[in-house]
Design a protein around this motif. Structure first.
Motif, PDB file in Angstrom:
ATOM      1  N   LEU A 245      -5.083  -2.015  -3.444  1.00  0.00           N
ATOM      2  CA  LEU A 245      -3.525  -2.742  -2.726  1.00  0.00           C
ATOM      3  C   LEU A 245      -4.143  -2.237  -1.380  1.00  0.00           C
ATOM      4  O   LEU A 245      -2.687  -3.311  -0.346  1.00  0.00           O
ATOM      5  CB  LEU A 245      -2.865  -1.771  -3.052  1.00  0.00           C
ATOM      6  N   LYS A 246      -4.985  -1.036  -0.466  1.00  0.00           N
ATOM      7  CA  LYS A 246      -5.072  -1.652   1.029  1.00  0.00           C
ATOM      8  C   LYS A 246      -5.926  -2.922   1.196  1.00  0.00           C
ATOM      9  O   LYS A 246      -4.723  -3.561   2.309  1.00  0.00           O
ATOM     10  CB  LYS A 246      -6.270  -0.801   0.963  1.00  0.00           C
TER      11      LYS A 246
ATOM     12  N   ASP B  81       0.695  -0.894  -0.140  1.00  0.00           N
ATOM     13  CA  ASP B  81       0.067   0.023  -0.072  1.00  0.00           C
ATOM     14  C   ASP B  81       0.784   1.217  -0.253  1.00  0.00           C
ATOM     15  O   ASP B  81       0.811   2.129   1.095  1.00  0.00           O
ATOM     16  CB  ASP B  81      -0.985   0.069   1.179  1.00  0.00           C
ATOM     17  N   THR B  82       1.455   1.252  -0.910  1.00  0.00           N
ATOM     18  CA  THR B  82       2.635   3.118  -1.514  1.00  0.00           C
ATOM     19  C   THR B  82       2.355   3.558  -2.697  1.00  0.00           C
ATOM     20  O   THR B  82       1.288   2.936  -3.538  1.00  0.00           O
ATOM     21  CB  THR B  82       4.112   2.439  -1.199  1.00  0.00           C
ATOM     22  N   PRO B  83       2.365   4.614  -2.542  1.00  0.00           N
ATOM     23  CA  PRO B  83       2.253   5.867  -3.922  1.00  0.00           C
ATOM     24  C   PRO B  83       2.342   4.829  -5.444  1.00  0.00           C
ATOM     25  O   PRO B  83       2.132   4.833  -6.047  1.00  0.00           O
ATOM     26  CB  PRO B  83       2.414   6.396  -3.322  1.00  0.00           C
TER      27      PRO B  83
ATOM     28  N   VAL C 110      -8.927  -4.717 -10.751  1.00  0.00           N
ATOM     29  CA  VAL C 110      -8.695  -3.954 -11.171  1.00  0.00           C
ATOM     30  C   VAL C 110      -8.606  -3.787 -12.311  1.00  0.00           C
ATOM     31  O   VAL C 110      -9.486  -3.151 -12.488  1.00  0.00           O
ATOM     32  CB  VAL C 110      -7.248  -3.302 -10.887  1.00  0.00           C
TER      33      VAL C 110
ATOM     34  N   THR D 214       0.953   1.455  -5.908  1.00  0.00           N
ATOM     35  CA  THR D 214      -0.467   1.895  -6.996  1.00  0.00           C
ATOM     36  C   THR D 214      -0.376   2.479  -7.703  1.00  0.00           C
ATOM     37  O   THR D 214      -1.278   2.471  -8.641  1.00  0.00           O
ATOM     38  CB  THR D 214      -0.982   3.404  -5.835  1.00  0.00           C
ATOM     39  N   GLU D 215       0.483   3.489  -8.328  1.00  0.00           N
ATOM     40  CA  GLU D 215       0.668   4.665  -9.772  1.00  0.00           C
ATOM     41  C   GLU D 215       1.115   2.807 -10.271  1.00  0.00           C
ATOM     42  O   GLU D 215       0.984   3.696 -11.910  1.00  0.00           O
ATOM     43  CB  GLU D 215       2.040   4.886  -9.586  1.00  0.00           C
TER      44      GLU D 215
ATOM     45  N   GLU E 147     -10.779  -0.029  -7.535  1.00  0.00           N
ATOM     46  CA  GLU E 147     -10.085   0.895  -7.976  1.00  0.00           C
ATOM     47  C   GLU E 147      -8.761   0.681  -7.454  1.00  0.00           C
ATOM     48  O   GLU E 147      -8.310  -0.020  -6.525  1.00  0.00           O
ATOM     49  CB  GLU E 147      -9.985   2.463  -7.357  1.00  0.00           C
ATOM     50  N   PRO E 148      -7.303   1.118  -8.221  1.00  0.00           N
ATOM     51  CA  PRO E 148      -6.052   0.024  -7.600  1.00  0.00           C
ATOM     52  C   PRO E 148      -5.534   0.534  -5.865  1.00  0.00           C
ATOM     53  O   PRO E 148      -5.229  -0.255  -5.694  1.00  0.00           O
ATOM     54  CB  PRO E 148      -5.421   1.140  -8.700  1.00  0.00           C
ATOM     55  N   ALA E 149      -5.857   2.303  -5.542  1.00  0.00           N
ATOM     56  CA  ALA E 149      -5.381   1.797  -4.324  1.00  0.00           C
ATOM     57  C   ALA E 149      -6.751   1.504  -3.265  1.00  0.00           C
ATOM     58  O   ALA E 149      -5.801   1.054  -2.082  1.00  0.00           O
ATOM     59  CB  ALA E 149      -5.894   3.431  -3.886  1.00  0.00           C
TER      60      ALA E 149
ATOM     61  N   GLN F 282      -1.923   1.105 -11.168  1.00  0.00           N
ATOM     62  CA  GLN F 282      -2.836   2.214 -11.923  1.00  0.00           C
ATOM     63  C   GLN F 282      -2.428   2.612 -13.807  1.00  0.00           C
ATOM     64  O   GLN F 282      -3.032   2.178 -14.479  1.00  0.00           O
ATOM     65  CB  GLN F 282      -2.989   3.648 -11.417  1.00  0.00           C
TER      66      GLN F 282
END
Length: 418
Positions: free
Chosen positions: A404-405, A228-230, A393, A233-234, A399-401, A237
């Motif tokens: 991943l959470k 669960d990191t930016p 996804v 997530t990117e 949604e990706p976020a 996406q």
């Protein structure tokens, strides 16, 4: 996808060594690798090997017994689908062979049982191997076994379609891959710009993680999973975008992707070196391979197989001498020529058998930065969760976020097993 999971060498002859460091056995105590006796190998060495390797190794090992006439190598071929249970049962019953192939995703689990013998520091050198491959042998700071062979992934693409799309040299960056595959549809007549590993199939994480690593994501840090990191997530996406923009098909019927690529209906796909032979057999022309496109780096997935010695081995020293022989650069090249397994030993790649092939050269360069998932005993459980969320996804149901959470929550509940 081929079911082989990641996969030593002498700079001169047998001499290889690795700074193995201290690890922990299953009871939490430290252990140190023991040296191997000098002299030629002798006695019977029992080996379990899977797939094609299991079928070909007995004959190939005659080269070892020619150098060690008092030794005998007995190989038992084991189907990959039965390998995990067979090894686990043998460990529990203390009825292991001397040597076995170990799938890289199984390495952490079996090492934590205390059943694997630490890699001898007097025979093996960490620097002889591709870094990502060596890392798959290391659990709690100690190496158990050596990489035997490796594979990695690149972007296969139709050169004729790429030229029409405005990318005669293939994609270099994430933006290039997006633009090229879209233009393969709009300008070059492909039905699909790229085929990505079907997100409803087991193992789609192997196609996603190269994008995550290329974006600077780490999926494990500080002794825990970190999904669960930016950065992660990117990457998800980006991966999703090929499906939402209908550049990649939701799925293709089994066995139909290669014919579609040969016909120009699919412009590109991600896979390993084994696909060269498949495409050639189907009459494929006008194709080549590019490294994984660069985000912050160009990083791919490393697979293959390790090979290890058990602590309960009846012929421990001879077993390690056999692994040292398999790790000699010239033997690695001969093994490649026998079964097309790519050498795990970096110096073997200077042989003309590999340097003369431009596609293999791409894979050889990619291997220098390729990575493997963490050698945690629970990785197979956690990767199954990741596969499930990738499917949600890519089908537009999550949604990706949020996905991943959910992966992070389940990974935290499962734990690393270390």
């Amino acid at each position: 996808m081929r079911q082989r999971f990641v996969a030593a060498a002498a700079c001169a002859a047998l001499a290889l060594s690795v700074a193995a460091g201290c690890g922990r056995d299953s009871s939490g105590g430290s252990e140190t690798a023991k040296a191997v006796g000098e002299g030629k190998a002798s006695g019977e060495i029992t080996v379990w090997a899977m797939g094609t390797e299991g079928e070909k190794l007995a004959e190939f090992a005659k080269g070892f017994t020619a150098e060690n006439p008092d030794a005998k190598v007995t190989v038992t071929a084991v189907p990959w689908e039965a390998a995990h249970q067979k090894i686990a049962s043998a460990i529990a019953a203390k009825q292991t062979p001397d040597v076995s192939m170990i799938g890289t995703t199984m390495q952490g689990e079996f090492a934590k049982t205390g059943a694997l013998d630490p890699t001898p520091t007097d025979l093996f050198q960490k620097s002889a191997f591709f870094p990502g491959a060596w890392d798959t042998t290391v659990v709690d700071g100690t190496s158990f076994g050596v990489p035997w062979y490796v594979e990695t992934r690149g972007i296969y693409y139709r050169t004729d379609l790429a030229a029409k799309a405005g990318f005669p040299d293939g994609p270099k960056t994430w933006d290039d891959l997006t633009a090229m595959t879209k233009a393969m549809q709009t300008k070059a007549g492909a039905k699909w710009g790229i085929n990505l590993q079907p997100p409803n199939k087991t193992g789609s994480w192997q196609s996603l993680l190269p994008f995550a690593w290329s974006n600077g994501a780490d999926i494990a840090a500080g002794g825990k999973y970190t999904f669960d990191t930016p950065e992660m997530t990117e990457a998800l996406q980006y991966y999703q975008s090929f499906f939402t923009q209908k550049v990649a098909p939701p799925s293709l019927p089994a066995g139909s992707m290669e014919p579609a690529f040969v016909k120009g209906e699919v412009g590109a796909f991600i896979s390993g070196p084994w696909h060269v032979g498949i495409l050639n057999d189907q009459g494929g022309k006008d194709f080549t391979v590019a490294p994984m496109p660069t985000g912050k780096s160009s990083t791919s997935f490393i697979g293959g197989s390790n090979i290890a010695v058990f602590k309960d081995a009846k012929n421990r020293d001879a077993a390690w001498k056999f692994l040292a022989w398999l790790s000699k650069p010239d033997v690695q090249v001969k093994w490649y020529q026998t079964v097309s397994d790519l050498p795990a030993v970096q110096s073997a790649w200077t042989d003309p058998a590999l340097t003369g092939d431009k596609i293999l050269k791409v894979f050889g360069e990619q291997l220098k930065s390729a990575k493997a998932p963490p050698p945690y005993p629970t990785w197979e459980q956690v990767s199954a969760v990741l596969d499930t969320e990738i499917e949600k996804v890519c089908s537009g149901r999550e949604e990706p976020a949020a996905a991943l959470k959910a992966v992070q929550q389940q990974a935290d509940a499962i734990g690393t097993g270390v």
